[in-house]
Design a protein around this motif. Sequence first.
Motif: not given
Length: 300
Positions: A11-38
């Motif tokens: 059996d042979t296996g291949v490792i694909h390096d698909i990379g990893y990128r962190g989230y760089t978008g806006p972080r809307l924070g608590r106020s946005y989460a609270t409004r969404s829950l409301f």
Amino acid sequence: MPPSPETGPADTGVIHDIGYRGYTGPRLGRSYATRSLFVQSLRAAYGLGRSAKSKVLPMLVLGAVTAPAALLVAIAVMQQADDLPTDYPSYLGTLDLVVSIFLAAQAPVLLSRDLRHQTVPLYFSRPITRADYVRAKFAAMVCAQLLLMTAPLLVLYAGALLGGMSFGHQTAHFLYGLLTAVLYALVPTSVALVIAAATPRRGFGVAAIMGWLAVSGVVVAIVVGISAGPASSIPDSAQWVALLSPNVLVESLANQLFDIGAAADRMHAPGALGATVFAAVAAAMVAGSYALLLRRYRGI
């Protein structure tokens, strides 16, 4: 070593390096989460975003509070009356049973279901705090009640203006009705949410809220009936019993503040002292209920 015929090729296996990128978008924070829950909670109170069965009761209640208002407007216009047959705050007082059914049915939807399905810790794994959760749920149920009671007031107000009634008089009394609707949306709702948060069983919450509203109203009616006797006037000493029922408390306070109807045969806060005490009790009921909700979710 070459593979043996028994084992076949290795059996042979291949490792694909698909990379990893962190989230760089806006972080809307608590106020946005609270409004969404409301927003999500407010929609849930009317069954929006849920099954068709969940929309039946809210829509029936909405129709039950607005249809009589449209009928009253039609009668007044046909008779070419100078005023509506009922005042705006008084009309809200006739809806206490229907509005209580909506409150008893939908308050557990916002709180009891989260406790039963153990989804509350999932909310707290996000940026929102326990205070944010309580604030969003409390505001959503209050707004749901306020929207329910504002709808018939708008029907009455628009119909009165289209019927050629006095703009100044109707606008002033419409504002009286809005202030009364705010009181109705705050006082009974706050205690109902505490009851709903006490049990994960929605059925228990519905029965407890409806029982509390109904029993307190019946007790007030019995005491007032005994005190008044055969006379139509209600003595001031009996007016204080309105403090036992949140719905009667709001009705009495509104009647006193806005001078609605004849003082002798209606529930009202007895004088300036009574109005002050009734307002203080209403404020204490709302603030105390909110504090109990915060304490309830502090341990979850």
